[in-house]
Design an enzyme around this catalytic site. Structure first.
Site, PDB file in Angstrom:
ATOM      1  N   GLU A  76       8.476  10.311  -1.071  1.00 51.31           N
ATOM      2  CA  GLU A  76       8.856  10.261   0.342  1.00 51.31           C
ATOM      3  C   GLU A  76       9.151   8.825   0.760  1.00 51.31           C
ATOM      4  O   GLU A  76      10.108   8.559   1.493  1.00 51.31           O
ATOM      5  CB  GLU A  76       7.741  10.850   1.205  1.00 51.31           C
ATOM      6  CG  GLU A  76       7.498  12.330   0.999  1.00 51.31           C
ATOM      7  CD  GLU A  76       8.712  13.175   1.334  1.00 51.31           C
ATOM      8  OE1 GLU A  76       9.312  12.967   2.399  1.00 51.31           O
ATOM      9  OE2 GLU A  76       9.081  14.034   0.512  1.00 51.31           O
ATOM     10  N   ASP A 115       5.695   6.455  -3.056  1.00 53.65           N
ATOM     11  CA  ASP A 115       5.841   7.815  -3.567  1.00 53.65           C
ATOM     12  C   ASP A 115       7.270   8.279  -3.302  1.00 53.65           C
ATOM     13  O   ASP A 115       8.112   7.516  -2.830  1.00 53.65           O
ATOM     14  CB  ASP A 115       4.809   8.761  -2.934  1.00 53.65           C
ATOM     15  CG  ASP A 115       4.911   8.822  -1.414  1.00 53.65           C
ATOM     16  OD1 ASP A 115       5.861   8.234  -0.848  1.00 53.65           O
ATOM     17  OD2 ASP A 115       4.041   9.443  -0.784  1.00 53.65           O
ATOM     18  N   GLU A 146       6.901   2.045   7.200  1.00 54.86           N
ATOM     19  CA  GLU A 146       6.968   3.276   7.991  1.00 54.86           C
ATOM     20  C   GLU A 146       6.356   3.149   9.375  1.00 54.86           C
ATOM     21  O   GLU A 146       6.933   3.551  10.376  1.00 54.86           O
ATOM     22  CB  GLU A 146       6.262   4.427   7.266  1.00 54.86           C
ATOM     23  CG  GLU A 146       6.975   4.928   6.054  1.00 54.86           C
ATOM     24  CD  GLU A 146       6.380   4.333   4.791  1.00 54.86           C
ATOM     25  OE1 GLU A 146       6.507   4.946   3.753  1.00 54.86           O
ATOM     26  OE2 GLU A 146       5.784   3.242   4.873  1.00 54.86           O
ATOM     27  N   ASP A 192       6.212   3.504   1.521  1.00 52.76           N
ATOM     28  CA  ASP A 192       5.110   3.961   0.670  1.00 52.76           C
ATOM     29  C   ASP A 192       5.532   4.173  -0.779  1.00 52.76           C
ATOM     30  O   ASP A 192       6.697   4.485  -1.064  1.00 52.76           O
ATOM     31  CB  ASP A 192       4.529   5.265   1.221  1.00 52.76           C
ATOM     32  CG  ASP A 192       3.697   5.044   2.473  1.00 52.76           C
ATOM     33  OD1 ASP A 192       3.263   3.899   2.699  1.00 52.76           O
ATOM     34  OD2 ASP A 192       3.480   6.009   3.228  1.00 52.76           O
ATOM     35  N   ARG A 233      -2.088   9.340  -0.851  1.00 50.91           N
ATOM     36  CA  ARG A 233      -1.317  10.503  -1.316  1.00 50.91           C
ATOM     37  C   ARG A 233      -0.974  10.281  -2.782  1.00 50.91           C
ATOM     38  O   ARG A 233       0.029   9.650  -3.116  1.00 50.91           O
ATOM     39  CB  ARG A 233      -0.056  10.704  -0.476  1.00 50.91           C
ATOM     40  CG  ARG A 233      -0.350  11.167   0.943  1.00 50.91           C
ATOM     41  CD  ARG A 233       0.904  11.487   1.727  1.00 50.91           C
ATOM     42  NE  ARG A 233       0.564  11.961   3.055  1.00 50.91           N
ATOM     43  CZ  ARG A 233       0.403  11.179   4.120  1.00 50.91           C
ATOM     44  NH1 ARG A 233       0.538   9.866   3.978  1.00 50.91           N
ATOM     45  NH2 ARG A 233       0.086  11.689   5.288  1.00 50.91           N
ATOM     46  N   TYR A 263      -3.619   3.707  -1.420  1.00 45.25           N
ATOM     47  CA  TYR A 263      -2.754   4.773  -0.906  1.00 45.25           C
ATOM     48  C   TYR A 263      -3.380   6.138  -1.154  1.00 45.25           C
ATOM     49  O   TYR A 263      -3.852   6.438  -2.255  1.00 45.25           O
ATOM     50  CB  TYR A 263      -1.383   4.687  -1.561  1.00 45.25           C
ATOM     51  CG  TYR A 263      -0.348   5.566  -0.902  1.00 45.25           C
ATOM     52  CD1 TYR A 263      -0.079   5.447   0.453  1.00 45.25           C
ATOM     53  CD2 TYR A 263       0.359   6.513  -1.635  1.00 45.25           C
ATOM     54  CE1 TYR A 263       0.882   6.236   1.063  1.00 45.25           C
ATOM     55  CE2 TYR A 263       1.325   7.306  -1.039  1.00 45.25           C
ATOM     56  CZ  TYR A 263       1.577   7.167   0.317  1.00 45.25           C
ATOM     57  OH  TYR A 263       2.514   7.958   0.928  1.00 45.25           O
ATOM     58  N   HIS A 322       0.531   6.404  -9.996  1.00 49.22           N
ATOM     59  CA  HIS A 322      -0.199   5.779  -8.905  1.00 49.22           C
ATOM     60  C   HIS A 322      -1.685   5.771  -9.185  1.00 49.22           C
ATOM     61  O   HIS A 322      -2.212   6.618  -9.900  1.00 49.22           O
ATOM     62  CB  HIS A 322       0.072   6.535  -7.598  1.00 49.22           C
ATOM     63  CG  HIS A 322       1.528   6.644  -7.275  1.00 49.22           C
ATOM     64  ND1 HIS A 322       2.104   7.803  -6.823  1.00 49.22           N
ATOM     65  CD2 HIS A 322       2.528   5.728  -7.363  1.00 49.22           C
ATOM     66  CE1 HIS A 322       3.394   7.606  -6.630  1.00 49.22           C
ATOM     67  NE2 HIS A 322       3.674   6.369  -6.948  1.00 49.22           N
TER      68      HIS A 322
END
Length: 898
Positions: free
Chosen positions: A84, A82, A7, A80, A305, A303, A350
């Site tokens: 998103e 997740d 990203e 990432d 989130r 990470y 996660h």
């Protein structure tokens, strides 16, 4: 050559170092496509087909990626770990297929929870395909958010002028804030008294005991409701003899807290460090993406989130070794601790937020970090290590005491705790208000039958208090408890509420604005199901089942849209007057507060005939009289009679201006109270500055305010005048086009030449320039297209600059803490809006014919068009007017793996 897509450029730079020259790591700069903000982006009648738009900032990025992929041996999508991140990888892959950039190259998806060399290399050795169910869950979420927002918001605009928007999660979060405010407003204060007795043991050690029973009747906290009863009980205890009748010591164990999730990190950082959730995530992002530690760029935390609390076995082993080294084997439990999440819709795939290497102690790395980064890293490090430490052993003691006075008796209780073994408490205690105080309170040694001496009896009056307003941290905690939203959306949701001016922050407390309360009252009255907490949480559960492959995402959308579109259809024909009548009842305690004289709160104070009611105007809602136009009484929502200039006789005459002899009047307008000098077509007016109450305005202050701007004096260096005034951005001094803010409105009338010169000089040193020109600013780094990126302080606030592009920083973004990656996103958004940084072209002047039409009226169509706002209308618009930007459609057969 292997091409890797991540990203952010900071992440790309770090990973490129780990992988070596055979890899080219490119950044997508976040999402590359999104649903256009217009009708027809999601088509329910076409099985929820979705049209995606590539914005201008991503066009060049994708072109660069496509060029690199054409000559690559392999494409590795490493966004990432997740939903998103999975969606970004899917979007990139779809665009590359449309550009025909992929030939026979293998496409792999890798994820790593930490940006360290070992984590990245391990991920590269274990690639997988794009997770189709995760992408489906993302598509369902985006479609739901779009359909709710783009269907409800137009209804709001038509039925409730002044409302900005509605959203699936945004509106439910706002309801939490508004419901709490209603609880506070309707809370009935209750008086109660506490009785505390100070006693002494035979050895003279003193302690406190509280009344528990009186003549065999249990006395609860609120049972003593008046001073007479409290004093009577106090008199009884004054003459009583006190004896110990029981002592119970009960050992207990207090276990450590789990490692941080996104929400618990935001809450604890708010309590202990005073950081807003958005700021916490900015700092955590930097710690995750990588920091230069002695010449090596390394990610310091995993990470950030996540709502999982699990920790990798190898990390737990390292933490246990570290505990033994630092504190000894006594602090290491026999077996590693395992935690589970209580939230009903948590995803535990996660890891929790933890240090990537526990041996990097906070005191060793803080010299490489700024102050906020060091504090947040220390908080994460301590919480993680403490989570694997031995429990604290606490002995809780309760002493029962008999107070006897003749035939009457009472029982008292004294409690205290002793920490026998501190365990994890030696390293970490959560930021709570009273827990530590209770544990620090120890009781002296006593035995059954001991006679105790009375030192004093204290009766204290108390009043119950309403529940506190939410802070950003406690609202996030509540959202998590109810299952509303996801970790990645919490801070963004709060930002939307502030940006829409639905709530404001006052001393860290969230207070709903009247605009927000009107929106929630409307939605709760006519769309109650869709702002219910359980309904929103159930949708989140369905999205989780989609991500697990248990539900079909289109079937979830079909069931939702069937009922939702029907509910919207029912409200479309509702008259505004019916809406206002409903809101009058729903908001009555707030907009029609009780009057001191006991009169009907809704009777008009001017004419006595009409009824007060909500009215709507160009600038939103206000309170007005039903006897209009005969009676023109109005006032703002949230103000009582007499709080504004709208008195019984209309504008209030304060006096006559000494210079002109004209009347100076105090009036109420749509934007609040203001002063007016005389009458006529263009009388001089001045709004009351923030903090000035209408009731305190006298003639002297009114004349002074109307006389602004005021000449302070002549600048000693230039000989040009300095003036002081109050403008759109508050009080200021002005010299030759250079503005500098003053501390308060009061200072405008008292500032002298020396102070004015000093303020202007300070502004110049910070970056201001005569004539309003900006300084060269603080360099953040180089733009990928060449040229430096700087953050500057301009006349209208801080902004970032690259070449000819000046982009104002979004509200809440700290110019002192902004990173290059954030600045690039702000600049890209500005370019997307204006087009390549060139000055925006002025819109062509309207013809006389078109200008004569009412605002918003369109030219008659040649054929009957579908009704605005419907799915068919959206499709018709999309077909009639192709988008200027590249769009693609997700068909019913689109799958994540491509």
């Amino acid at each position: 050559m292997h091409v890797v897509i991540v990203e952010s450029p900071a992440k790309a730079k770090t990973i490129n170092k780990y992988l070596g020259p055979d890899y080219q790591v490119l950044a997508s700069y976040g999402h590359v496509r999104d649903l256009p903000a217009k009708d027809g982006s999601v088509l329910p009648d076409d099985d929820f087909a979705m049209s995606w738009e590539v914005d201008a900032k991503s066009q060049k990025r994708l072109a660069d990626i496509a060029r690199a992929v054409k000559d690559a041996d392999r494409l590795i999508l490493a966004t990432d770990p997740d939903r998103e991140g999975e969606a970004i990888s899917w979007h990139v892959l779809q665009v590359l297929k449309e550009k025909r950039a992929l030939k026979s190259q293998p496409v792999e998806r890798v994820v790593f929870n930490a940006i360290t060399k070992s984590s990245v290399l391990d991920a590269m050795a274990h690639p997988r395909a794009i997770d189709g169910p995760l992408v489906d869950a993302y598509l369902a979420r985006r479609a739901l958010d779009y359909l709710v927002g783009f269907t409800l918001s137009p209804v709001l605009w038509r039925k409730l002028p002044g409302a900005r928007s509605a959203g699936r999660v945004q509106s439910v979060s706002l309801r939490l804030v508004c419901d709490r405010e209603s609880e506070i407003e309707t809370f009935v204060t209750q008086e109660y008294w506490s009785i505390l007795v100070r006693l002494a043991t035979p050895k003279g050690d003193e302690f406190d005991a509280r009344l528990a029973t009186l003549d065999g009747r249990k006395i609860a906290r609120l049972d003593v409701t008046n001073g007479d009863d409290a004093r009577a009980i106090g008199s009884l205890l004054e003459g009583a003899a006190f004896t110990v009748t029981g002592i119970e010591s009960k050992p207990t164990r207090r276990n450590p807290y789990p490692p941080f999730t996104t929400s618990t990190l935001q809450q604890e950082a708010s309590r202990k460090l005073g950081l807003a959730p958005a700021r916490t995530m900015q700092i955590a992002q930097r710690l995750y993406e990588g920091v230069d530690i002695g010449g090596e760029t390394v990610g310091l935390i995993t990470y950030m989130r996540t709502d999982g609390v699990d920790v990798a076995p190898e990390a737990i082993a390292a933490i246990r070794r570290e505990i033994a080294t630092l504190h000894g084997d006594r602090y290491v439990p026999n077996a590693p601790r395992r935690y589970t999440v209580k939230a009903k819709n948590a995803q535990e795939a996660h890891e929790a937020i933890r240090p990537t290497d526990v041996s990097r102690h906070p005191d060793r790395v803080k010299r490489y970090l700024d102050a906020e980064q060091a504090k947040l890293y220390e908080l994460i490090w301590k919480r993680t290590v403490a989570s694997q430490m031995e429990s604290a052993e606490i002995e809780r003691t309760t002493v029962d005491i008999l107070a006897k006075n003749g035939t009457r008796q009472a029982e008292l209780k004294a409690t205290g705790s002793v920490v026998r073994f501190d365990g994890f408490l030696t390293l970490y205690q959560e930021g709570r208000d009273d827990e530590e105080d209770e544990e620090a309170r120890r009781l002296p040694a006593m035995a059954n039958g001991d006679a105790l001496a009375r030192r004093s009896v204290v009766t204290t009056q108390h009043f119950t208090e309403p529940p506190p307003r939410y802070t950003e941290a406690t609202l996030i905690k509540k959202m998590e408890e109810l299952g509303i939203g996801r970790p990645s959306t919490y801070s963004a949701t709060l930002s939307v509420l502030r940006d829409r001016e639905y709530v404001r922050l006052d001393r860290k407390r969230l207070i709903p604005e009247d605009k927000g309360r009107l929106v929630i009252a409307f939605l709760a009255s006519f769309f109650d199901r869709y702002v219910e907490y359980d309904f929103t949480a159930s949708l989140e559960e369905q999205l989780d089942k989609i991500s697990a492959g248990e539900l079909d995402w289109r079937e979830v959308l079909r069931l939702f849209w069937k009922d939702f579109s029907a509910a919207v259809g029912e409200i479309k024909d509702l008259r505004v007057s019916e809406v206002l009548d409903t809101l009058n009842d729903a908001l009555a305690p707030h907009i029609f507060p009780p009057r001191e004289d006991g009169a009907d709160p809704r009777s008009c104070p001017t004419c006595g005939v009409g009824r007060l009611s909500l009215k709507t105007g160009k600038f939103g809602a206000f309170i007005g009289c039903s006897n209009y136009p005969e009676c023109r009484y109005t006032r703002q929502i949230g103000t009582a009679e007499g709080d504004t200039a709208a008195e019984a006789d209309g504008p209030r005459v304060i006096g006559q201006d000494p210079g002109t002899g004209l009347d100076v009047t105090l009036r109420s307008g749509r934007f609040g109270p203001y002063l007016q000098l005389g009458e006529g077509d263009k009388p001089k007016r001045a709004s009351l500055p923030k903090g000035w109450e209408p009731a305190t305005i006298d003639l002297e202050r009114a004349v002074a305010l109307l006389s602004l701007p005021r000449e302070v004096g002549v600048h000693p260096e230039t000989g040009k005048p300095i003036t002081a005034g109050i403008g759109r951005y508050g009080p200021f001094v002005n010299h030759d086009g250079a503005f500098a803010n003053l501390s308060s409105a009061e200072e405008v009338f008292s500032v002298g030449i020396n102070r004015a010169v000093a303020v202007l000089a300070e502004k110049k040193e910070r970056g201001g320039r005569p004539g309003g020109a900006a300084s060269a600013g603080r360099a953040l780094g180089d733009h990928p297209d060449g040229g430096s990126v700087t953050v500057r302080d301009g006349r209208y606030g801080p902004y970032v600059n690259h070449g000819k592009v000046n982009a104002t920083l979004p509200r809440g973004m700290d110019p002192a803490a902004i990173t290059l990656a954030q600045a690039l996103e702000v600049i890209a958004a500005k370019v997307a809006k204006d087009g390549d940084g060139k000055p925006a072209r002025r819109a062509p002047a309207k013809s006389a014919k078109s200008a004569a039409k009412p605002a918003g009226e369109k030219a008659p169509a040649k054929k009957a068009a579908p009704k605005a706002g419907t799915a068919k209308a959206g499709a018709a618009k999309a077909a009639a007017k192709p988008a200027a930007k590249t769009t693609t459609k997700t068909t019913a057969r689109s799958k994540a793996a491509g």
